[in-house]
Design a protein around this motif. Structure first.
Motif, PDB file in Angstrom:
ATOM      1  N   LEU A  11      65.675  68.954   9.963  1.00 54.84           N
ATOM      2  CA  LEU A  11      66.774  69.229   9.040  1.00 54.84           C
ATOM      3  C   LEU A  11      67.979  68.376   9.433  1.00 54.84           C
ATOM      4  CD1 LEU A  11      68.159  70.942   6.819  1.00 54.84           C
ATOM      5  CD2 LEU A  11      68.680  72.610   8.621  1.00 54.84           C
ATOM      6  N   ARG A  38      55.709  59.948   0.823  1.00 50.84           N
ATOM      7  CA  ARG A  38      56.357  61.253   0.815  1.00 50.84           C
ATOM      8  C   ARG A  38      56.018  62.015  -0.461  1.00 50.84           C
ATOM      9  NH1 ARG A  38      62.723  59.385   0.276  1.00 50.84           N
ATOM     10  NH2 ARG A  38      62.671  58.753  -1.949  1.00 50.84           N
ATOM     11  N   ALA A  40      57.598  65.337  -2.532  1.00 50.28           N
ATOM     12  CA  ALA A  40      58.571  66.403  -2.738  1.00 50.28           C
ATOM     13  C   ALA A  40      57.910  67.531  -3.528  1.00 50.28           C
ATOM     14  CB  ALA A  40      59.780  65.867  -3.486  1.00 50.28           C
ATOM     15  N   PRO A  87      69.966  64.188  -0.180  1.00 53.11           N
ATOM     16  CA  PRO A  87      69.134  65.358  -0.504  1.00 53.11           C
ATOM     17  C   PRO A  87      67.854  64.984  -1.243  1.00 53.11           C
ATOM     18  CG  PRO A  87      71.436  65.875  -0.873  1.00 53.11           C
ATOM     19  CD  PRO A  87      71.379  64.407  -0.543  1.00 53.11           C
ATOM     20  N   ASP A  88      67.880  63.920  -2.044  1.00 51.04           N
ATOM     21  CA  ASP A  88      66.685  63.475  -2.760  1.00 51.04           C
ATOM     22  C   ASP A  88      65.600  62.946  -1.822  1.00 51.04           C
ATOM     23  OD1 ASP A  88      68.218  62.159  -5.831  1.00 51.04           O
ATOM     24  OD2 ASP A  88      67.684  64.190  -5.198  1.00 51.04           O
ATOM     25  N   ASP A  89      65.935  62.706  -0.577  1.00 53.82           N
ATOM     26  CA  ASP A  89      64.932  62.254   0.387  1.00 53.82           C
ATOM     27  C   ASP A  89      64.120  63.416   0.951  1.00 53.82           C
ATOM     28  OD1 ASP A  89      67.383  59.932   1.580  1.00 53.82           O
ATOM     29  OD2 ASP A  89      65.666  59.484   0.284  1.00 53.82           O
ATOM     30  N   THR A  90      64.506  64.629   0.616  1.00 55.73           N
ATOM     31  CA  THR A  90      63.789  65.803   1.102  1.00 55.73           C
ATOM     32  C   THR A  90      62.351  65.785   0.596  1.00 55.73           C
ATOM     33  OG1 THR A  90      65.780  67.158   1.229  1.00 55.73           O
ATOM     34  CG2 THR A  90      63.677  68.309   1.004  1.00 55.73           C
ATOM     35  N   GLN A 116      57.888  67.505   7.805  1.00 54.68           N
ATOM     36  CA  GLN A 116      58.894  67.887   6.817  1.00 54.68           C
ATOM     37  C   GLN A 116      60.243  67.260   7.150  1.00 54.68           C
ATOM     38  OE1 GLN A 116      58.675  70.079   3.965  1.00 54.68           O
ATOM     39  NE2 GLN A 116      60.720  69.238   3.605  1.00 54.68           N
ATOM     40  N   VAL A 117      60.849  66.669   6.148  1.00 51.57           N
ATOM     41  CA  VAL A 117      62.218  66.170   6.251  1.00 51.57           C
ATOM     42  C   VAL A 117      63.048  66.895   5.193  1.00 51.57           C
ATOM     43  CG1 VAL A 117      63.740  64.187   5.933  1.00 51.57           C
ATOM     44  CG2 VAL A 117      61.560  63.909   7.138  1.00 51.57           C
ATOM     45  N   THR A 118      64.100  67.552   5.651  1.00 57.60           N
ATOM     46  CA  THR A 118      64.989  68.275   4.743  1.00 57.60           C
ATOM     47  C   THR A 118      66.408  67.760   4.927  1.00 57.60           C
ATOM     48  OG1 THR A 118      63.584  70.249   4.875  1.00 57.60           O
ATOM     49  CG2 THR A 118      65.821  70.526   4.016  1.00 57.60           C
ATOM     50  N   VAL A 119      66.999  67.329   3.833  1.00 54.93           N
ATOM     51  CA  VAL A 119      68.364  66.805   3.874  1.00 54.93           C
ATOM     52  C   VAL A 119      69.260  67.762   3.087  1.00 54.93           C
ATOM     53  CG1 VAL A 119      69.859  64.830   3.421  1.00 54.93           C
ATOM     54  CG2 VAL A 119      67.430  64.468   3.956  1.00 54.93           C
ATOM     55  N   SER A 120      70.233  68.336   3.772  1.00 58.58           N
ATOM     56  CA  SER A 120      71.135  69.281   3.126  1.00 58.58           C
ATOM     57  C   SER A 120      72.376  68.555   2.605  1.00 58.58           C
ATOM     58  CB  SER A 120      71.533  70.371   4.114  1.00 58.58           C
ATOM     59  OG  SER A 120      72.238  69.810   5.196  1.00 58.58           O
TER      60      SER A 120
END
Length: 121
Positions: A11, A38, A40, A87-90, A116-120
């Motif tokens: 995260l 990736r 989503a 965030p679109d890279d999540t 998992q990659v989560t971008v807030s």
């Protein structure tokens, strides 16, 4: 048997950076192209970046200038340095390698389990 194991996901806040790693092991004869994809939620898996055995790289337009792919042939590893994350890279990021195992003349694609990659925001 061939195994691809990804690591480095997590995260991160928008604008931050992460470095993904993928280690390849097993009955490896040769590795051709290595890459990252990736997926989503609710979307198809898409190419992020690839790198050939000679070091030529290719990127999706959405990550050009922000992501850098590299490989270490001696270590049988491929990396993805991600900067200016949005965030679109999540997504779940998957490692993919085109491999010929010892004793075989065929090349096959292998996939890791994903990280998992989560971008807030």
């Amino acid at each position: 048997q061939v195994q691809l194991v990804e690591s480095g996901g997590g995260l991160v806040q928008a604008g931050g950076s992460l470095r993904l790693s993928c280690a390849v092991s097993g009955n490896i004869g040769s590795i051709n192209t290595m890459g990252w994809y990736r997926q989503a939620p609710g979307k198809q898996r898409q190419l992020v970046a690839t790198i050939t055995s000679r070091g030529s790289s290719n990127y999706a337009d959405s990550v050009k200038g922000r992501f850098t792919i590299s490989r270490d042939n001696a270590e049988r590893a491929v990396y993805l340095q991600m900067s200016s994350l949005k965030p679109d890279d999540t997504a779940i990021y998957y490692c993919n390698c085109n491999i010929r195992t010892w004793g075989s003349v065929r090349w096959n694609d292998y996939w890791g389990q994903g990280t998992q990659v989560t971008v807030s925001s």
